[in-house]
Design a protein around this motif. Structure first.
Motif, PDB file in Angstrom:
ATOM      1  N   TYR A 177     -13.689 -38.608 -41.416  1.00 23.15           N
ATOM      2  CA  TYR A 177     -14.879 -39.261 -41.967  1.00 23.15           C
ATOM      3  C   TYR A 177     -16.059 -38.317 -42.174  1.00 23.15           C
ATOM      4  O   TYR A 177     -16.234 -37.345 -41.448  1.00 23.15           O
ATOM      5  CB  TYR A 177     -15.337 -40.395 -41.055  1.00 23.15           C
ATOM      6  CG  TYR A 177     -14.365 -41.540 -41.005  1.00 23.15           C
ATOM      7  CD1 TYR A 177     -14.202 -42.385 -42.099  1.00 23.15           C
ATOM      8  CD2 TYR A 177     -13.593 -41.781 -39.872  1.00 23.15           C
ATOM      9  CE1 TYR A 177     -13.297 -43.439 -42.063  1.00 23.15           C
ATOM     10  CE2 TYR A 177     -12.688 -42.834 -39.836  1.00 23.15           C
ATOM     11  CZ  TYR A 177     -12.547 -43.655 -40.935  1.00 23.15           C
ATOM     12  OH  TYR A 177     -11.658 -44.690 -40.899  1.00 23.15           O
ATOM     13  N   GLU A 186       0.364 -47.037 -28.075  1.00 18.72           N
ATOM     14  CA  GLU A 186      -0.733 -47.287 -27.146  1.00 18.72           C
ATOM     15  C   GLU A 186      -0.228 -48.172 -26.020  1.00 18.72           C
ATOM     16  O   GLU A 186       0.824 -48.801 -26.138  1.00 18.72           O
ATOM     17  CB  GLU A 186      -1.863 -48.015 -27.870  1.00 18.72           C
ATOM     18  CG  GLU A 186      -2.508 -47.208 -28.960  1.00 18.72           C
ATOM     19  CD  GLU A 186      -3.787 -47.871 -29.459  1.00 18.72           C
ATOM     20  OE1 GLU A 186      -4.810 -47.764 -28.772  1.00 18.72           O
ATOM     21  OE2 GLU A 186      -3.747 -48.489 -30.535  1.00 18.72           O
ATOM     22  N   GLU A 231      -8.632 -48.367 -50.331  1.00 18.92           N
ATOM     23  CA  GLU A 231      -9.116 -46.986 -50.505  1.00 18.92           C
ATOM     24  C   GLU A 231      -9.615 -46.855 -51.938  1.00 18.92           C
ATOM     25  O   GLU A 231      -8.926 -47.270 -52.874  1.00 18.92           O
ATOM     26  CB  GLU A 231      -8.005 -45.951 -50.255  1.00 18.92           C
ATOM     27  CG  GLU A 231      -7.148 -46.136 -49.008  1.00 18.92           C
ATOM     28  CD  GLU A 231      -7.882 -45.964 -47.686  1.00 18.92           C
ATOM     29  OE1 GLU A 231      -9.053 -45.535 -47.679  1.00 18.92           O
ATOM     30  OE2 GLU A 231      -7.274 -46.291 -46.641  1.00 18.92           O
ATOM     31  N   GLU A 286      -1.486 -45.150 -39.450  1.00 24.25           N
ATOM     32  CA  GLU A 286      -2.536 -45.746 -40.279  1.00 24.25           C
ATOM     33  C   GLU A 286      -2.174 -45.472 -41.742  1.00 24.25           C
ATOM     34  O   GLU A 286      -1.204 -44.752 -42.021  1.00 24.25           O
ATOM     35  CB  GLU A 286      -3.906 -45.158 -39.931  1.00 24.25           C
ATOM     36  CG  GLU A 286      -4.008 -43.648 -40.060  1.00 24.25           C
ATOM     37  CD  GLU A 286      -4.738 -43.178 -41.297  1.00 24.25           C
ATOM     38  OE1 GLU A 286      -5.877 -43.599 -41.498  1.00 24.25           O
ATOM     39  OE2 GLU A 286      -4.166 -42.378 -42.057  1.00 24.25           O
TER      40      GLU A 286
HETATM   41  P1  HAM Z   1      -8.605 -47.699 -37.307  1.00 25.24           P
HETATM   42  O1  HAM Z   1      -9.954 -48.019 -36.748  1.00 25.24           O
HETATM   43  O2  HAM Z   1      -7.774 -46.775 -36.544  1.00 25.24           O
HETATM   44  O3  HAM Z   1      -8.847 -47.174 -38.784  1.00 25.24           O
HETATM   45  O4  HAM Z   1      -7.789 -49.040 -37.507  1.00 25.24           O
HETATM   46  C1  HAM Z   1      -8.298 -50.102 -38.295  1.00 25.24           C
HETATM   47  C2  HAM Z   1      -8.064 -51.428 -37.594  1.00 25.24           C
HETATM   48  O5  HAM Z   1      -6.692 -51.592 -37.285  1.00 25.24           O
HETATM   49  C3  HAM Z   1      -8.769 -51.566 -36.254  1.00 25.24           C
HETATM   50  O6  HAM Z   1     -10.108 -51.925 -36.442  1.00 25.24           O
HETATM   51  C4  HAM Z   1      -7.965 -52.677 -35.603  1.00 25.24           C
HETATM   52  O7  HAM Z   1      -8.383 -53.932 -36.080  1.00 25.24           O
HETATM   53  C5  HAM Z   1      -6.564 -52.408 -36.111  1.00 25.24           C
HETATM   54  N1  HAM Z   1      -5.790 -51.692 -35.080  1.00 25.24           N
HETATM   55  C6  HAM Z   1      -5.808 -50.373 -34.798  1.00 25.24           C
HETATM   56  N2  HAM Z   1      -4.958 -50.091 -33.789  1.00 25.24           N
HETATM   57  C7  HAM Z   1      -4.381 -51.268 -33.428  1.00 25.24           C
HETATM   58  C8  HAM Z   1      -3.407 -51.650 -32.449  1.00 25.24           C
HETATM   59  N3  HAM Z   1      -2.830 -50.745 -31.641  1.00 25.24           N
HETATM   60  N4  HAM Z   1      -3.066 -52.960 -32.353  1.00 25.24           N
HETATM   61  C9  HAM Z   1      -3.622 -53.870 -33.176  1.00 25.24           C
HETATM   62  N5  HAM Z   1      -4.539 -53.564 -34.116  1.00 25.24           N
HETATM   63  C10 HAM Z   1      -4.918 -52.298 -34.249  1.00 25.24           C
HETATM   64  C11 HAM Z   1      -7.842 -46.818 -39.649  1.00 25.24           C
HETATM   65  O8  HAM Z   1      -6.686 -47.070 -39.470  1.00 25.24           O
HETATM   66  C12 HAM Z   1      -8.351 -46.163 -40.902  1.00 25.24           C
HETATM   67  N6  HAM Z   1      -7.186 -45.767 -41.714  1.00 25.24           N
HETATM   68  C13 HAM Z   1      -9.270 -47.102 -41.658  1.00 25.24           C
HETATM   69  C14 HAM Z   1      -9.747 -46.528 -42.956  1.00 25.24           C
HETATM   70  C15 HAM Z   1      -9.226 -46.734 -44.165  1.00 25.24           C
HETATM   71  N7  HAM Z   1     -10.756 -45.698 -43.093  1.00 25.24           N
HETATM   72  C16 HAM Z   1     -10.891 -45.378 -44.370  1.00 25.24           C
HETATM   73  N8  HAM Z   1      -9.959 -46.002 -45.047  1.00 25.24           N
END
Ligand code: HAM
Length: 446
Positions: A273, A124, A140, A92
């Protein structure tokens, strides 16, 4: 291994890795449109781009996302480099973004509103909408304590959904996790509650009871849902400052006319969070329904050795959003707008020269010059396939007359052989309308 199997091994097809999809030319126009919308959105809200590496020290992710999260425990691509240091591909963007900001002093008594775009990696189990290499855009913001910035983030996303024509299919769910002390208290209440039903918990939840009890609320196991439904709510343990923040946020969302649902089970899979957390969800993608998610993380900078500064942001999964958009229908633009047909070496040379002049004069039009020879019939077939509206023809006749034939490919209008200046005027006239709408809407790809 025999000589024959060795040779066969050298020529067998090598396939891409599971869960790491190629994005093919028939898909890239939709990506380009998304990226153009995104860049325009970021400009409209005065956010600046930051780029940080795909690879970081593993401990960065352990310390920020949390040791006992699915991402860190099971999903990172981690390996030892030549110096026996543990490195991981970024799962991420928030951790790397905060690390880079600390390292370059961007958080000292400053506010920052940043965005990024790029690939993330999680090992995954691949399925529709869930990949091992996927792409996020994220935002951010640092140095903002109040809920005003959170509303700004939610408004910018609502605007993006409208631009992409998917707003009817995406809803906002929101919750507050409170401060660290609230979370600690809530954690102990959850442990107390779920321990009473330990024999009814599935294996994963039983494990989480001691490692990360909040994540039990996220369980998708059917038999667990009733138990989860009756579990204590974090909202009931918020202290007065947390509650005031949350109520203020909800007031502002209502005043801004943004619809939302309160979801007291929403906990998120990353540990950093506090207070506000939210997810934009759709029902049109089955199990992988979260298209965008984020929230506040006021403690993260300090946790990573930086100054104490509030942080808040979100990330959007591009593949998932494009899937929702495709379900509503997305039409690829044509590959070319004008196809140049040329038969005979002299005509080919002249066509190459003339097409360069056309490109100088009309930088927004896509010209495809026929290459590879062939007769008129063969070249017209290619012209048709290119999606172009207009063909320009140079053959022996045109070379003798020092002219070019102008032909509409999608209407019955008769073709005309004209001097080059007139051909250029006709092109200008035809695409005038497209030019004006291009200025009004930068994403319209000709
Ligand atoms: P996260 O919920 O892990 O949050 O990922 C954000 C979005 O990335 C998910 O809602 C989904 O749409 C997409 N996503 C996650 N994993 C996958 C996957 N394996 N395949 C396809 N799409 C995926 C974050 O990553 C945090 N960094 C968000 C954040 C930013 N919070 C604060 N700042």
């Amino acid at each position: 291994m025999t000589e024959t199997t060795k040779n066969q091994d050298k020529t067998t097809k090598i396939l891409g890795l599971k869960g790491m999809p190629d994005i093919l030319p028939n898909e890239t126009p939709q990506w380009h449109q998304f990226e153009a919308h995104w860049r325009r959105l970021m400009q409209l809200y005065s956010y600046e781009e930051i780029r940080f590496p795909l690879l970081e020290e593993t401990k960065l992710f352990k310390r920020s996302i949390g040791e006992v999260t699915d991402i860190v425990e099971k999903e990172m691509f981690t390996f030892l480099d030549r110096n026996q240091e543990s490195l991981s591909l970024r799962p991420e963007g928030t951790a790397g973004c905060v690390r880079a900001c600390i390292e370059h002093g961007l958080l000292h008594n400053q506010e920052q509103r940043l965005w990024y775009m790029g690939s993330m990696f999680r090992a995954e189990r691949p399925q529709r909408g869930r990949y091992r290499q996927f792409n996020q855009v994220g935002v951010e913001a640092f140095g903002y304590q109040g809920p005003d910035i959170e509303v700004e983030h939610l408004l910018m996303m609502a605007r993006l959904w409208q631009w992409l024509d998917v707003e009817a299919h995406i809803t906002l769910q929101i919750n507050s996790l409170g401060s660290k002390s609230t979370r600690d208290l809530y954690r102990s209440k959850l442990v107390e509650y779920f321990s009473k039903y330990e024999q009814d918990l599935d294996e994963d939840s039983r494990r989480r009871l001691t490692t990360n009890p909040l994540r039990i609320l996220d369980s998708k196991v059917k038999e667990m849902q009733e138990l989860i439904h009756h579990a204590p709510k974090c909202y009931d343990f918020l202290d007065s400052a947390d509650k005031a923040h949350f109520e203020d946020l909800l007031d502002r969302l209502k005043s801004a006319g943004l619809d939302f649902e309160l979801n007291f089970r929403l906990v998120r899979g990353l540990d950093y969070y506090n207070r506000t957390v939210y997810e934009w969800v759709t029902e049109s993608l089955g199990a992988q329904g979260t298209v965008c998610a984020g929230g506040r993380y006021d403690g993260l900078s300090e946790q990573l050795g930086g100054v104490s500064t509030p942080g808040v942001g979100f990330a959007l999964g591009i593949e998932r959003v494009l899937m929702v958009q495709s379900q509503q229908g997305f039409l690829n633009p044509p590959k070319a707008n004008v196809y140049i047909i040329c038969v005979g070496k002299a005509a080919e040379i002249e066509a190459m020269r003339f097409t360069e002049t056309l490109r100088d004069t009309f930088p927004d039009i896509k010209f495809m010059l026929h290459c590879g020879g062939g007769n008129f019939k063969n070249q017209f077939k290619r012209a048709d396939k290119s999606g172009a509206d207009i063909a320009l023809i140079l053959g022996e006749n045109e070379m003798l007359q020092q002219a070019v034939t102008f032909k509409y490919l999608r209407t019955e209008a008769v073709q005309e052989t004209l001097p080059k200046e007139q051909v250029m005027l006709k092109i200008k006239e035809y695409f005038q309308h497209a030019f004006t709408s291009h200025i009004n809407n930068q994403e319209k790809v000709l």
